[in-house]
Design an enzyme around this catalytic site. Structure first.
Site, PDB file in Angstrom:
ATOM      1  N   ARG A 289       2.778   6.006  -3.237  1.00  0.00           N
ATOM      2  CA  ARG A 289       3.904   6.848  -3.643  1.00  0.00           C
ATOM      3  C   ARG A 289       4.161   6.733  -5.149  1.00  0.00           C
ATOM      4  NH1 ARG A 289       4.220   5.633   1.656  1.00  0.00           N
ATOM      5  NH2 ARG A 289       5.536   6.849   3.061  1.00  0.00           N
TER       6      ARG A 289
ATOM      7  N   ARG B  28      -7.391  -3.348   9.967  1.00  0.00           N
ATOM      8  CA  ARG B  28      -6.408  -4.250  10.587  1.00  0.00           C
ATOM      9  C   ARG B  28      -6.965  -4.918  11.850  1.00  0.00           C
ATOM     10  NH1 ARG B  28      -2.405  -3.446   7.068  1.00  0.00           N
ATOM     11  NH2 ARG B  28      -1.859  -1.299   6.505  1.00  0.00           N
TER      12      ARG B  28
ATOM     13  N   ASP C  90       2.158  -1.059  12.084  1.00  0.00           N
ATOM     14  CA  ASP C  90       0.880  -1.510  11.505  1.00  0.00           C
ATOM     15  C   ASP C  90       0.587  -2.976  11.823  1.00  0.00           C
ATOM     16  OD1 ASP C  90       0.444   0.965  10.478  1.00  0.00           O
ATOM     17  OD2 ASP C  90       0.996   0.470   8.421  1.00  0.00           O
TER      18      ASP C  90
ATOM     19  N   GLY D  93      -4.961   7.962   5.640  1.00  0.00           N
ATOM     20  CA  GLY D  93      -4.062   8.963   6.230  1.00  0.00           C
ATOM     21  C   GLY D  93      -2.839   9.178   5.361  1.00  0.00           C
TER      22      GLY D  93
ATOM     23  N   LYS E 122       0.827  -1.215   0.000  1.00  0.00           N
ATOM     24  CA  LYS E 122       0.000   0.000   0.000  1.00  0.00           C
ATOM     25  C   LYS E 122       0.859   1.263   0.000  1.00  0.00           C
ATOM     26  CE  LYS E 122      -2.858   0.657   3.657  1.00  0.00           C
ATOM     27  NZ  LYS E 122      -2.721   1.931   4.378  1.00  0.00           N
TER      28      LYS E 122
ATOM     29  N   LYS F 252      -4.349   5.887  14.765  1.00  0.00           N
ATOM     30  CA  LYS F 252      -4.463   5.223  13.459  1.00  0.00           C
ATOM     31  C   LYS F 252      -5.934   5.244  13.032  1.00  0.00           C
ATOM     32  CE  LYS F 252      -0.115   4.278  13.063  1.00  0.00           C
ATOM     33  NZ  LYS F 252       0.673   4.991  12.051  1.00  0.00           N
TER      34      LYS F 252
HETATM   35  C1  S3P Z   1       2.577   4.860   6.277  1.00  0.00           C
HETATM   36  C2  S3P Z   1       3.127   5.258   7.462  1.00  0.00           C
HETATM   37  C3  S3P Z   1       2.616   4.832   8.775  1.00  0.00           C
HETATM   38  C4  S3P Z   1       1.683   3.638   8.671  1.00  0.00           C
HETATM   39  C5  S3P Z   1       0.706   3.791   7.548  1.00  0.00           C
HETATM   40  C6  S3P Z   1       1.425   3.933   6.210  1.00  0.00           C
HETATM   41  C7  S3P Z   1       3.147   5.354   5.013  1.00  0.00           C
HETATM   42  O1  S3P Z   1       1.903   5.899   9.357  1.00  0.00           O
HETATM   43  O2  S3P Z   1       0.994   3.446   9.883  1.00  0.00           O
HETATM   44  O3  S3P Z   1      -0.156   2.669   7.474  1.00  0.00           O
HETATM   45  O4  S3P Z   1       2.833   4.799   3.944  1.00  0.00           O
HETATM   46  O5  S3P Z   1       3.932   6.310   5.080  1.00  0.00           O
HETATM   47  P1  S3P Z   1       2.635   7.041  10.247  1.00  0.00           P
HETATM   48  O6  S3P Z   1       3.543   7.789   9.382  1.00  0.00           O
HETATM   49  O7  S3P Z   1       1.504   7.895  10.748  1.00  0.00           O
HETATM   50  O8  S3P Z   1       3.317   6.293  11.329  1.00  0.00           O
END
Ligand code: S3P
Length: 437
Positions: A31, A391, A319, A99, A26, A346
Site C-alpha cells: 500500500r 505459508r 493468513d 493477490g 507485506k 489463497k
Molecule cells: C491482504 C488481505 C488478505 C490476506 C492477504 C493480504 C491484504 O487477503 O490473505 O495475504 O494485504 O489486503 P483477502 O483480502 O483475500 O482476505
C-alpha cells in the site's frame, strides 16, 4: 524466485530462544508503494518488505513512470506523480504471486486514462477476480477477466462514480480495491464490512491526508481525492512473526523475544486463539508507529490444548491459520476450525494442502468444507509438498521441530515472496533447517 533453494530439510529437535526481528509488513509495504506513487511529492518508506510480492508491485509502478530510489533494501524514496500522473505501461503488468498486488492495483487502474492488463504466475492466474470485478463495474469501470480469473483487462478513460457496496466475502483486498477506485470516483464511495478485515488502507489513506470516515461497519471516502506524500515506518509483519510465535510455544528453550511487530487488532486473531489454547504471549512496550500499533512480543514455551476456534477470530487470523494448524498438531486434544472457506482461494487451497501434509507426518487431520479438524499427537517424518505456497512451507518448517524424524518440504522457493531470509532467521533462533537445491 531464481537463486532460491528448492527444498527445506527440517528438524527434528530444534529449540528456539533469544531475540529476532522479522521483515516489514507485506500488506503495508504494497500500500505504501501504491499510495506513494499517486501522491504529490516525496514518500519515504522505512522498513519496506524486500520480498518478491512487494517488488512486483514496485516494478509495476516503475513501468508506469514512477521513479523510486532504494538507498537500502528496506528503504524507498518514492517520487509521487500525483493522482493523474501515471503513464500507460509498455506491456502487461506482472504481479507474480501476489493477490494483494493484483487486486489493489486493479482498483487503482480503473481510474486511469489508459488501458492496462494484469497477469501473474501460475498460482495467481487461477485466483478469483470477480470479487473485485463486480463492484468495480458498478462504479462504472470497464474490467474484463477470463471466466473470473486473470488476465484482468482494464479499459481506461471511464468516469467512475462512488457507490455503496456491502462486502459478501471478508476481504481487505476487495475493500481496498474499491477504496482505491473511490479515490478517482466522483462522490462518496461507501463500503459496508459485516466482518472487520485489516484496515491498513484506511490508516494509510489518512496518513496521506485523505479523510476516511469509519463508523462501525461502514467505511467511506469522497473522490476525487488528493494525496500528499508522507513518511511511513513499516512495522515487522505479524504474519511472519506468527511462524516464530508458534515455534517459541511448541519448540522454545526459553522465552523468545520478537521485536517491533505490527499488532493491529485486525491482524492478531492468532494471539487470541493461541491464548485460548493456553499460550503465554506478552505484548511488551506497546506503542504507536505512524498510525499502526506496534509491540515487542515475548513468547514463553508451554503446552497447548485443542479448542474449537471461535468464528470471530477467523478473519483476523486468516493468513496465520496454516501455522495454527501446525500448533494444533502438537496440542493436547482436538482443534476444530470452521468458517474459513477463504483459505481455499489463497496461494493454494490451504485447507487441503495442510491436511495432506499433516497426514503425511502421521497427524490425524480431517478436511471440513470450510475448515479442518486436527487431533494433536505424535509427529513423524515425511515428505511435504508445499504446492508453491510460502505459508505452507514455513508452517511445516516450524512443526518439524517436534517431529520424530526429518521433514523434507518441497517447492519452498516462494518463501521469498513474503519472508526473504526466513531459513537463516529460523536457524539463528535455533530451528534445525537445511536448504537444498
Ligand atoms: C491482504 C488481505 C488478505 C490476506 C492477504 C493480504 C491484504 O487477503 O490473505 O495475504 O494485504 O489486503 P483477502 O483480502 O483475500 O482476505
Amino acid at each position: 524466485m531464481s537463486g532460491q533453494p528448492a527444498s527445506f530439510i527440517a528438524g527434528p529437535g530444534g529449540r528456539v530462544s533469544g531475540e529476532i526481528r522479522v521483515p516489514g509488513d507485506k500488506s503495508i509495504s504494497h500500500r505504501a508503494v501504491m499510495l506513494g506513487a499517486i501522491a504529490q511529492g516525496i514518500t519515504e518508506v522505512n522498513g519496506f518488505l524486500n520480498g518478491e510480492d512487494c517488488l512486483a508491485t514496485l516494478a509495476a509502478f516503475e513501468a508506469m513512470g514512477v521513479h523510486a530510489e532504494r538507498p537500502a533494501a528496506d528503504r524507498l524514496i518514492i517520487h509521487g506523480v500525483g493522482l493523474r500522473g501515471l503513464k500507460a505501461p509498455p506491456a502487461a503488468l506482472d504481479l507474480g504471486n501476489s493477490g494483494t498486488g493484483m487486486r489493489l492495483l486493479a482498483g487503482l487502474l480503473c481510474g486511469q486514462e489508459f488501458d492496462s492488463v494484469l497477469v501473474g504466475d501460475q498460482s495467481l492466474m487461477r485466483r478469483p477476480m470477480d470479487r473485485i470485478g463486480a463492484p468495480l463495474r458498478r462504479m462504472g469501470a470497464r474490467i474484463r477477466t477470463r471466466e473470473g480469473q486473470p488476465p484482468i483487462k482494464i479499459t481506461g478513460r471511464m468516469a467512475l462514480q462512488g457507490v455503496a457496496h456491502e462486502l459478501d466475502v471478508p476481504s481487505a483486498q476487495v475493500k481496498s480495491a474499491i477504496l482505491l477506485a473511490g479515490l478517482y470516483a466522483s462522490g462518496r464511495t461507501l463500503i459496508v464490512e459485516p466482518t472487520p478485515t485489516r484496515d491498513h488502507t484506511e490508516r494509510l489513506l489518512a496518513a496521506f491526508g485523505v479523510p476516511v470516515e469509519c463508523d462501525g461497519a461502514e467505511i467511506s471516502i469522497r473522490g476525487p481525492a488528493i494525496l500528499q506524500g508522507c513518511r511511513i515506518e513499516v512495522p515487522g509483519d505479524f504474519s511472519s512473526a506468527a511462524f516464530f510465535i508458534v515455534a517459541g510455544l511448541i519448540a522454545g528453550a526459553s522465552p523468545l523475544l520478537i521485536r517491533n511487530v505490527g499488532v493491529n487488532p485486525t491482524r492478531t486473531g492468532l494471539l487470541e486463539i493461541l491464548r485460548l489454547m493456553g499460550a503465554d504471549i506478552r505484548l511488551l512496550a506497546p506503542r504507536d508507529c505512524g498510525g499502526e500499533p506496534v509491540a515487542d512480543l515475548e513468547v514463553r514455551p508451554g503446552p497447548l490444548r485443542g479448542i474449537t476456534v471461535p468464528h470471530e477470530f477467523v478473519a483476523s487470523a486468516i493468513d496465520e491459520l496454516p501455522v495454527l494448524f501446525a500448533a494444533a498438531a502438537v496440542a493436547e486434544g482436538e482443534t476444530v476450525v470452521s468458517g474459513a472457506a477463504e483459505l481455499r482461494v489463497k496461494e493454494s487451497d490451504r485447507i487441503s494442502v495442510m491436511a495432506e501434509g499433516l497426514q503425511r507426518v502421521g497427524v490425524h487431520a480431517e478436511v471440513l468444507p470450510d475448515g479442518i479438524r486436527i487431533r494433536g499427537g505424535a509427529v513423524g517424518g515425511g515428505l511435504i509438498e508445499s504446492r508453491g505456497d510460502h505459508r505452507i512451507a514455513m508452517s511445516f518448517a516450524v512443526l518439524a521441530a517436534r517431529a520424530g524424524k526429518p521433514v523434507v518440504i518441497r517447492d519452498v522457493r516462494y518463501v521469498a515472496t513474503s519472508f526473504p531470509g526466513f531459513a537463516a532467521m529460523a536457524r539463528s533462533a535455533g530451528l534445525l533447517l537445511g536448504e537444498q537445491d
